[in-house]
Design a protein around this motif. Sequence first.
Motif, PDB file in Angstrom:
ATOM      1  N   GLN A 109       0.854  -1.186   0.000  1.00 20.34           N
ATOM      2  CA  GLN A 109       0.000   0.000   0.000  1.00 20.34           C
ATOM      3  C   GLN A 109       0.894   1.241   0.000  1.00 20.34           C
ATOM      4  O   GLN A 109       1.056   1.922   1.015  1.00 20.34           O
ATOM      5  CB  GLN A 109      -0.905  -0.017   1.222  1.00 20.34           C
ATOM      6  CG  GLN A 109      -1.820  -1.222   1.241  1.00 20.34           C
ATOM      7  CD  GLN A 109      -2.581  -1.328   2.550  1.00 20.34           C
ATOM      8  OE1 GLN A 109      -2.188  -0.789   3.566  1.00 20.34           O
ATOM      9  NE2 GLN A 109      -3.703  -2.053   2.495  1.00 20.34           N
ATOM     10  N   PRO A 110       1.484   1.560  -1.169  1.00 19.69           N
ATOM     11  CA  PRO A 110       2.461   2.650  -1.216  1.00 19.69           C
ATOM     12  C   PRO A 110       1.862   4.023  -0.911  1.00 19.69           C
ATOM     13  O   PRO A 110       2.545   4.879  -0.344  1.00 19.69           O
ATOM     14  CB  PRO A 110       3.016   2.590  -2.641  1.00 19.69           C
ATOM     15  CG  PRO A 110       1.995   1.856  -3.428  1.00 19.69           C
ATOM     16  CD  PRO A 110       1.323   0.925  -2.473  1.00 19.69           C
ATOM     17  N   GLN A 112      -0.454   4.872   1.282  1.00 19.06           N
ATOM     18  CA  GLN A 112      -0.535   5.079   2.728  1.00 19.06           C
ATOM     19  C   GLN A 112       0.847   5.295   3.328  1.00 19.06           C
ATOM     20  O   GLN A 112       1.036   6.142   4.207  1.00 19.06           O
ATOM     21  CB  GLN A 112      -1.222   3.888   3.394  1.00 19.06           C
ATOM     22  CG  GLN A 112      -2.686   3.800   3.042  1.00 19.06           C
ATOM     23  CD  GLN A 112      -3.342   2.566   3.620  1.00 19.06           C
ATOM     24  OE1 GLN A 112      -2.674   1.627   4.035  1.00 19.06           O
ATOM     25  NE2 GLN A 112      -4.679   2.566   3.639  1.00 19.06           N
ATOM     26  N   LEU A 113       1.839   4.550   2.844  1.00 18.94           N
ATOM     27  CA  LEU A 113       3.204   4.737   3.326  1.00 18.94           C
ATOM     28  C   LEU A 113       3.719   6.127   2.956  1.00 18.94           C
ATOM     29  O   LEU A 113       4.362   6.801   3.769  1.00 18.94           O
ATOM     30  CB  LEU A 113       4.129   3.660   2.754  1.00 18.94           C
ATOM     31  CG  LEU A 113       5.601   3.755   3.154  1.00 18.94           C
ATOM     32  CD1 LEU A 113       5.763   3.671   4.661  1.00 18.94           C
ATOM     33  CD2 LEU A 113       6.410   2.673   2.472  1.00 18.94           C
ATOM     34  N   LEU A 114       3.405   6.573   1.752  1.00 19.67           N
ATOM     35  CA  LEU A 114       3.834   7.915   1.332  1.00 19.67           C
ATOM     36  C   LEU A 114       3.182   8.999   2.188  1.00 19.67           C
ATOM     37  O   LEU A 114       3.812  10.012   2.504  1.00 19.67           O
ATOM     38  CB  LEU A 114       3.537   8.139  -0.148  1.00 19.67           C
ATOM     39  CG  LEU A 114       4.492   7.439  -1.118  1.00 19.67           C
ATOM     40  CD1 LEU A 114       3.996   7.568  -2.545  1.00 19.67           C
ATOM     41  CD2 LEU A 114       5.891   8.006  -0.985  1.00 19.67           C
ATOM     42  N   GLN A 115       1.932   8.799   2.576  1.00 18.08           N
ATOM     43  CA  GLN A 115       1.267   9.772   3.441  1.00 18.08           C
ATOM     44  C   GLN A 115       1.962   9.854   4.798  1.00 18.08           C
ATOM     45  O   GLN A 115       2.169  10.941   5.338  1.00 18.08           O
ATOM     46  CB  GLN A 115      -0.209   9.409   3.626  1.00 18.08           C
ATOM     47  CG  GLN A 115      -1.055   9.660   2.401  1.00 18.08           C
ATOM     48  CD  GLN A 115      -2.481   9.171   2.591  1.00 18.08           C
ATOM     49  OE1 GLN A 115      -2.810   8.490   3.566  1.00 18.08           O
ATOM     50  NE2 GLN A 115      -3.355   9.520   1.647  1.00 18.08           N
ATOM     51  N   VAL A 116       2.350   8.697   5.341  1.00 16.89           N
ATOM     52  CA  VAL A 116       3.054   8.681   6.624  1.00 16.89           C
ATOM     53  C   VAL A 116       4.416   9.356   6.479  1.00 16.89           C
ATOM     54  O   VAL A 116       4.815  10.176   7.315  1.00 16.89           O
ATOM     55  CB  VAL A 116       3.211   7.234   7.137  1.00 16.89           C
ATOM     56  CG1 VAL A 116       4.152   7.163   8.327  1.00 16.89           C
ATOM     57  CG2 VAL A 116       1.863   6.642   7.496  1.00 16.89           C
ATOM     58  N   LEU A 117       5.131   9.033   5.399  1.00  8.71           N
ATOM     59  CA  LEU A 117       6.447   9.632   5.187  1.00  8.71           C
ATOM     60  C   LEU A 117       6.350  11.134   4.955  1.00  8.71           C
ATOM     61  O   LEU A 117       7.219  11.888   5.393  1.00  8.71           O
ATOM     62  CB  LEU A 117       7.156   8.949   4.011  1.00  8.71           C
ATOM     63  CG  LEU A 117       7.595   7.506   4.253  1.00  8.71           C
ATOM     64  CD1 LEU A 117       8.128   6.879   2.974  1.00  8.71           C
ATOM     65  CD2 LEU A 117       8.630   7.431   5.360  1.00  8.71           C
ATOM     66  N   GLN A 118       5.289  11.578   4.279  1.00  2.00           N
ATOM     67  CA  GLN A 118       5.118  13.007   4.039  1.00  2.00           C
ATOM     68  C   GLN A 118       4.923  13.759   5.352  1.00  2.00           C
ATOM     69  O   GLN A 118       5.418  14.866   5.522  1.00  2.00           O
ATOM     70  CB  GLN A 118       3.925  13.251   3.115  1.00  2.00           C
ATOM     71  CG  GLN A 118       3.758  14.704   2.730  1.00  2.00           C
ATOM     72  CD  GLN A 118       2.632  14.908   1.738  1.00  2.00           C
ATOM     73  OE1 GLN A 118       1.772  14.042   1.569  1.00  2.00           O
ATOM     74  NE2 GLN A 118       2.637  16.047   1.080  1.00  2.00           N
ATOM     75  N   SER A 119       4.235  13.139   6.281  1.00  2.00           N
ATOM     76  CA  SER A 119       3.999  13.818   7.556  1.00  2.00           C
ATOM     77  C   SER A 119       5.218  13.765   8.480  1.00  2.00           C
ATOM     78  O   SER A 119       5.331  14.575   9.396  1.00  2.00           O
ATOM     79  CB  SER A 119       2.777  13.232   8.257  1.00  2.00           C
ATOM     80  OG  SER A 119       3.027  11.895   8.611  1.00  2.00           O
TER      81      SER A 119
END
Length: 160
Positions: A109-110, A112-119
């Motif tokens: 689920q890239p 969702q991972l990108l959203q976490v990394l962005q924050s």
Amino acid sequence: MSAVSMMPRSAVGYAAAGAGLCFLGYCAYFDYKRRSDPDFKKKLQERRRKAKRSNNQKPASGPSLNSGSYEDLQKFFLQEVQLGEELLATGDIEGGVEHLSRAVAVCGQPQQLLQVLQSTLPPQVFQLLVQKLPVTGQQVRMSSAPMGMPEMTIAEDDVE
């Protein structure tokens, strides 16, 4: 007073020495039994071969997605995230972004991972990560193809 303090010191010493000898005899007996086993050498050689194979098969650039092992893929993902975080913490931005981009490339689920990394990442580091994703994704797909060959796709003209 306890029973041990009432015994002479030499008796306690003899008892300890006797227990030590019994333990050594026990170890020698089971070592003899192990070595006299007809399959001992075969088992030992097989164990050594497995250890050597597992040391030689560390994935250098990515996991083998053809093996179908979900555990290998999950282990690779966690390892890449951890390495990326460690490198970013030590100040190696390029190396950290490289490992994090590999983790995103194999993630189920890239988005969702990108959203976490962005924050969690600074904006300039996240931007570098986003820029690196297409190249890293292609490298991971190429490394997972058999013998380094690109994956074959079936076009509509190929189907009869």
